[in-house]
Design a protein around this motif. Structure first.
Motif, PDB file in Angstrom:
ATOM      1  N   GLU A   4       1.060  -1.412   0.391  1.00  0.00           N
ATOM      2  CA  GLU A   4      -0.249  -0.189   0.184  1.00  0.00           C
ATOM      3  C   GLU A   4       0.472   1.384   0.102  1.00  0.00           C
ATOM      4  O   GLU A   4       0.693   1.969  -0.844  1.00  0.00           O
ATOM      5  CB  GLU A   4      -1.368   0.046   1.435  1.00  0.00           C
ATOM      6  CG  GLU A   4      -2.080  -0.427   1.498  1.00  0.00           C
ATOM      7  CD  GLU A   4      -2.830  -1.108   2.175  1.00  0.00           C
ATOM      8  OE1 GLU A   4      -2.908  -0.074   2.996  1.00  0.00           O
ATOM      9  OE2 GLU A   4      -4.350  -2.245   2.314  1.00  0.00           O
ATOM     10  N   GLU A   7       2.219   2.002  -3.362  1.00  0.00           N
ATOM     11  CA  GLU A   7       0.915   2.500  -4.564  1.00  0.00           C
ATOM     12  C   GLU A   7       0.788   4.013  -3.759  1.00  0.00           C
ATOM     13  O   GLU A   7       1.243   4.452  -4.893  1.00  0.00           O
ATOM     14  CB  GLU A   7      -0.343   2.148  -4.143  1.00  0.00           C
ATOM     15  CG  GLU A   7       0.344   0.195  -3.817  1.00  0.00           C
ATOM     16  CD  GLU A   7       0.129  -0.122  -6.128  1.00  0.00           C
ATOM     17  OE1 GLU A   7      -0.224   0.941  -6.877  1.00  0.00           O
ATOM     18  OE2 GLU A   7       1.111  -0.116  -6.554  1.00  0.00           O
ATOM     19  N   LYS A  10       3.391   5.968  -5.816  1.00  0.00           N
ATOM     20  CA  LYS A  10       3.672   6.004  -6.831  1.00  0.00           C
ATOM     21  C   LYS A  10       2.682   7.202  -7.310  1.00  0.00           C
ATOM     22  O   LYS A  10       2.829   8.236  -7.444  1.00  0.00           O
ATOM     23  CB  LYS A  10       3.519   4.959  -7.458  1.00  0.00           C
ATOM     24  CG  LYS A  10       3.926   3.657  -8.090  1.00  0.00           C
ATOM     25  CD  LYS A  10       3.299   2.948  -8.581  1.00  0.00           C
ATOM     26  CE  LYS A  10       5.249   1.411  -8.476  1.00  0.00           C
ATOM     27  NZ  LYS A  10       3.597  -0.021  -8.985  1.00  0.00           N
ATOM     28  N   PHE A  46      -3.213  -1.025 -12.610  1.00  0.00           N
ATOM     29  CA  PHE A  46      -2.119  -1.408 -12.000  1.00  0.00           C
ATOM     30  C   PHE A  46      -2.284  -2.767 -11.808  1.00  0.00           C
ATOM     31  O   PHE A  46      -3.413  -3.291 -12.086  1.00  0.00           O
ATOM     32  CB  PHE A  46      -1.856  -0.849 -10.914  1.00  0.00           C
ATOM     33  CG  PHE A  46      -4.060  -0.682 -10.146  1.00  0.00           C
ATOM     34  CD1 PHE A  46      -4.446  -1.081  -8.862  1.00  0.00           C
ATOM     35  CD2 PHE A  46      -4.217   0.812 -10.447  1.00  0.00           C
ATOM     36  CE1 PHE A  46      -5.525  -1.544  -9.005  1.00  0.00           C
ATOM     37  CE2 PHE A  46      -5.965   1.015 -10.309  1.00  0.00           C
ATOM     38  CZ  PHE A  46      -6.299  -0.014  -9.687  1.00  0.00           C
ATOM     39  N   LYS A  49      -2.686  -7.571  -6.603  1.00  0.00           N
ATOM     40  CA  LYS A  49      -1.505  -7.838  -6.059  1.00  0.00           C
ATOM     41  C   LYS A  49      -2.238  -9.907  -5.867  1.00  0.00           C
ATOM     42  O   LYS A  49      -1.238 -11.033  -5.768  1.00  0.00           O
ATOM     43  CB  LYS A  49      -1.604  -7.873  -4.737  1.00  0.00           C
ATOM     44  CG  LYS A  49      -1.050  -6.001  -5.143  1.00  0.00           C
ATOM     45  CD  LYS A  49       0.164  -5.958  -5.505  1.00  0.00           C
ATOM     46  CE  LYS A  49       1.018  -4.499  -6.145  1.00  0.00           C
ATOM     47  NZ  LYS A  49       2.154  -4.940  -7.122  1.00  0.00           N
TER      48      LYS A  49
END
Ligand SMILES: Nc1ncnc2c1ncn2[C@@H]1O[C@H](COP(=O)(O)OP(=O)(O)OP(=O)(O)O)[C@@H](O)[C@H]1O
Ligand SMILES: [Mg+2]
Length: 235
Positions: A4, A7, A10, A46, A49
């Motif tokens: 997390e 991310e 980013k 994206f 996961k």
């Protein structure tokens, strides 16, 4: 927790580059920026996961290439969809035309004042236009795969509709696939807009007038609908 955080990093990096995050979907983020002097939308897919990394890479790349391919096919045939400016295969991002002053059909329907004759007429015209667009898309043997009232934009001043979100689109001549596409739209209408049976019917009536092999597609649509109802009533 680590994931997390990376991310989040980013997203913060993108904001530094003047990318404004405008929508976070289940599989993609939508940013707005200026690219070579042009107002641009960036749709960045994206990784998920929970998927195996190799499978995830293949699926993500496939979605990007399907989206670009189907948008280009629509545009070539004169169906309004965003122009593609650039595709970044490294980051699975599509840079496309920004319809900045548009609203989604979903928002448009929410804003309708049912007391206003003008609004109702406008709504009816818009729904008929949507039906026409879906028919033209199906006549190209494109199955959109995610027809909803959020995946179509309305440019108010020109009264034009722009189809978006082709990530689940594919090419098929099958009547059943076209029927399922309509069924997805019907479900989306009924779950997003209460008492919207008549609204969807307007889309469908206009669709039937234009689509090739209308009878066969509608037959398949009704079959899929029956299967869906059974599934819902039996749980
Ligand atoms: N070219 C565009 N011009 C203007 N707005 C856009 C454009 N593309 C996408 N948007 C906005 O971003 C939203 C999400 O875009 P899109 O449907 O392509 O992504 P998504 O990942 O499917 O998101 P969601 O899961 O919310 O549907 C759209 O409903 C629209 O409001
Ligand atoms: Mg969408």
């Amino acid at each position: 927790m680590e994931i997390e955080k990376s991310e989040q990093n980013k997203i913060e990096e993108k904001q530094k580059e003047n990318w404004e995050l405008i929508n976070q979907g289940a599989e993609a983020r939508i940013y707005r920026t200026i690219f070579y002097g042009k107002q641009t939308i960036i749709k960045e897919r994206f990784s998920k996961k929970y998927r195996h990394p190799k499978l995830d890479k293949i699926l993500t790349q496939k979605r990007v290439s399907q989206e670009v391919k189907c948008i280009c096919k629509c545009r070539k045939a004169g169906i309004l969809a965003p122009s593609i400016y650039y595709v970044d295969k490294e980051t699975n991002s599509i840079f496309m035309e920004d319809f900045k002053d548009s609203i989604t059909l979903k928002q448009f329907i929410f804003n309708i004042n049912i007391e206003s004759q003008k609004d109702l007429l406008n709504l009816s015209q818009t729904l008929r236009e949507y039906g026409k667009i879906i028919a033209n898309v199906h006549n190209l043997n494109i199955i959109h795969g995610d027809l909803t009232t959020s995946n179509i934009l309305l440019k108010m001043e020109k009264n034009s509709l722009i189809l978006i979100d082709f990530g689940l689109s594919y090419i098929s001549t099958s009547f059943e696939d076209k029927g399922v596409d309509l069924y997805v739209l019907e479900r989306a209408f009924l779950s997003t807009h209460p008492k919207s049976e008549s609204l969807f019917q307007e889309v469908l009536d206009s669709y039937k007038k234009i689509v090739n092999s209308s009878k066969q597609i509608i037959q398949q649509f009704e079959k899929v609908r029956k299967r869906g109802r059974k599934r819902i009533s039996f749980g």
